[in-house]
Design an enzyme around this catalytic site. Structure first.
Site, PDB file in Angstrom:
ATOM      1  CE  LYS A 111      -4.101  -1.878   0.213  1.00  0.00           C
ATOM      2  NZ  LYS A 111      -4.727  -2.323  -0.928  1.00  0.00           N
ATOM      3  CE  LYS A 169      -5.715  -9.886  -4.062  1.00  0.00           C
ATOM      4  NZ  LYS A 169      -6.652 -10.101  -2.992  1.00  0.00           N
ATOM      5  CE  LYS A 207     -13.966  -6.529  -2.707  1.00  0.00           C
ATOM      6  NZ  LYS A 207     -13.014  -6.210  -1.639  1.00  0.00           N
TER       7      LYS A 207
HETATM    8  P1  ADP Z   1      -9.859  -7.582  -2.967  1.00  0.00           P
HETATM    9  O1  ADP Z   1      -8.443  -8.022  -2.806  1.00  0.00           O
HETATM   10  O2  ADP Z   1     -10.450  -7.999  -4.251  1.00  0.00           O
HETATM   11  O3  ADP Z   1     -10.090  -6.137  -2.635  1.00  0.00           O
HETATM   12  P2  ADP Z   1     -10.630  -8.354  -0.314  1.00  0.00           P
HETATM   13  O4  ADP Z   1      -9.290  -7.900   0.092  1.00  0.00           O
HETATM   14  O5  ADP Z   1     -11.798  -7.644   0.300  1.00  0.00           O
HETATM   15  O6  ADP Z   1     -10.719  -8.372  -1.890  1.00  0.00           O
HETATM   16  O7  ADP Z   1     -10.760  -9.907  -0.041  1.00  0.00           O
HETATM   17  C1  ADP Z   1     -11.908 -10.578   0.394  1.00  0.00           C
HETATM   18  C2  ADP Z   1     -11.672 -12.077   0.417  1.00  0.00           C
HETATM   19  O8  ADP Z   1     -11.512 -12.588  -0.922  1.00  0.00           O
HETATM   20  C3  ADP Z   1     -10.413 -12.506   1.173  1.00  0.00           C
HETATM   21  O9  ADP Z   1     -10.685 -13.691   1.900  1.00  0.00           O
HETATM   22  C4  ADP Z   1      -9.406 -12.755   0.075  1.00  0.00           C
HETATM   23  O10 ADP Z   1      -8.433 -13.694   0.464  1.00  0.00           O
HETATM   24  C5  ADP Z   1     -10.288 -13.305  -1.050  1.00  0.00           C
HETATM   25  N1  ADP Z   1      -9.705 -13.001  -2.379  1.00  0.00           N
HETATM   26  C6  ADP Z   1      -9.535 -11.774  -2.934  1.00  0.00           C
HETATM   27  N2  ADP Z   1      -9.006 -11.867  -4.185  1.00  0.00           N
HETATM   28  C7  ADP Z   1      -8.844 -13.199  -4.436  1.00  0.00           C
HETATM   29  C8  ADP Z   1      -8.355 -13.960  -5.575  1.00  0.00           C
HETATM   30  N3  ADP Z   1      -7.945 -13.364  -6.690  1.00  0.00           N
HETATM   31  N4  ADP Z   1      -8.340 -15.298  -5.487  1.00  0.00           N
HETATM   32  C9  ADP Z   1      -8.766 -15.915  -4.347  1.00  0.00           C
HETATM   33  N5  ADP Z   1      -9.239 -15.279  -3.257  1.00  0.00           N
HETATM   34  C10 ADP Z   1      -9.286 -13.931  -3.279  1.00  0.00           C
END
Ligand code: ADP
Ligand code: TRP
Length: 332
Positions: A113, A195, A198
């Protein structure tokens, strides 16, 4: 025997994608029958990036709608917004007294970050894992279903639990990451860069809210290459990702036929992606439609959040009363 306690949350920072679904929600659905589950929208965590106040409510409502549309059953789980549980920030404050600047600065997600937003390195970002520990330990959770990227945060939650217990006497369990099976996966971005997420490249993520045509377009644009030239070659990561997606939404005959074609060097990625797109649409469409319907019924979402908060506060207020007592905050 009482059921084991489970806590997990997703930040309200944008649309949920299939990484969130297969990395997290898929496990929630399995756990809701056998565990005492607390699932929430991490709206305080979303504040680290200073979202527009107007966006907060629709973002939170959408996550709730997508949770329910995916199959979460509020008769079985407590579903609530983090900011509705004032005991969470209170426990966060207590843990902050036991969290050290040096260890927080070393957390890889914090370092990422700082790299992405060097002009907004606020204290909330630094203490993100402390708030997450409070989310989990406020209900004394034993298990936390999260994706691989959250393991380090879980380790920190265990550290804070231990430190509290050592200093003030046994109160908190040491929560463990829960992963049900091989279907709990890390999904890569369709452009092959890191990965699926969002906030990074929206064109390379498949959202639960994507219309059929958008899904088709995104999948057809997913990174591939000219195909293998030697039988049984090792797959590059971005091809593995396409097979992984197929594994999640297509039939085993479909997957087997493309696996064989890959091994025989006559795979046609165009056809494979077309098939994957149709299977993905069949998977997402009912979730999307149900989520849209739910979002139009604001009264229902309000009711869900209100009831969820009431359930969650029963357990949260019990824990905070115990924590205060252990620390010595019991003056009358
Ligand atoms: P993002 O990274 O998309 O903003 P979050 O940080 O809110 O999402 O993550 C919410 C949940 O989704 C967590 O348990 C995270 O490990 C899982 N997660 C997020 N992106 C992935 C991905 N590409 N593959 C598998 N699990 C994911
Ligand atoms: N940090 C988690 C993520 O980015 C979201 C989260 C906040 C969470 N608090 C939590 C997950 C408590 C599990 C338990 O994915």
């Amino acid at each position: 025997m009482s059921k084991e306690i489970v806590v997990s949350g997703i930040r309200s920072t944008g649309f949920l994608h299939i990484g969130n679904y297969f990395g997290a929600i898929h496990n929630y659905l399995k756990m809701q029958n056998d565990y005492n589950c607390f699932f929430f929208v991490a709206d305080y965590h979303a504040l680290t990036t200073h979202p527009d106040p107007k966006e907060l409510k629709p973002n939170v409502y959408r996550v709730v709608a997508e949770y329910i549309a995916s199959g979460l059953d509020t008769n079985k789980v407590a579903l609530y917004a983090q900011s509705d549980i004032p005991e969470i920030p209170e426990l966060y404050l207590m843990f902050n007294m036991m969290a050290y600047k040096g260890e927080l600065e070393k957390v890889p997600t914090f370092k990422d970050k700082v790299r992405q937003h060097p002009d907004n390195v606020n204290a909330g970002l630094l203490t993100y894992p402390v708030l997450m520990a409070a989310d989990i330990l406020i209900h004394k959770a034993a298990k936390v279903p999260v994706g691989k990227d959250q393991e380090q945060h879980l380790e920190m939650a265990r550290n804070f639990a231990q430190r509290f217990n050592n200093r003030y006497g046994e109160l908190f369990p040491e929560p463990q990451v829960f992963r049900s099976d091989a279907r709990t996966v890390k999904i890569m971005s369709l452009d092959g860069n890191g990965k699926m997420s969002k906030s990074e490249n929206a064109n390379a993520a498949i959202f639960l809210s994507d219309e059929d045509d958008v899904i088709r377009k995104k999948i057809m644009k997913a990174k591939t290459d000219a195909g293998p030239t030697e039988p049984d070659s090792k797959m590059p990561e971005y091809i593995q990702n396409i097979f992984l997606l197929m594994n999640l939404v297509s039939s085993s005959e479909t997957i087997n036929s493309y696996q064989t074609a890959y091994n025989n060097c006559n795979i046609r990625y165009g056809d494979m992606k077309k098939q994957l797109a149709e299977d993905m649409i069949a998977f997402i469409k009912p979730i999307r439609e149900r989520a849209v319907e739910l979002q139009q019924d604001e009264a229902q979402i309000r009711k869900i959040l209100h009831e969820g908060a009431q359930k969650a506060r029963i357990s949260a207020s019990k824990t905070i009363a115990e924590a205060r007592k252990k620390i010595g905050i019991n003056y009358y």
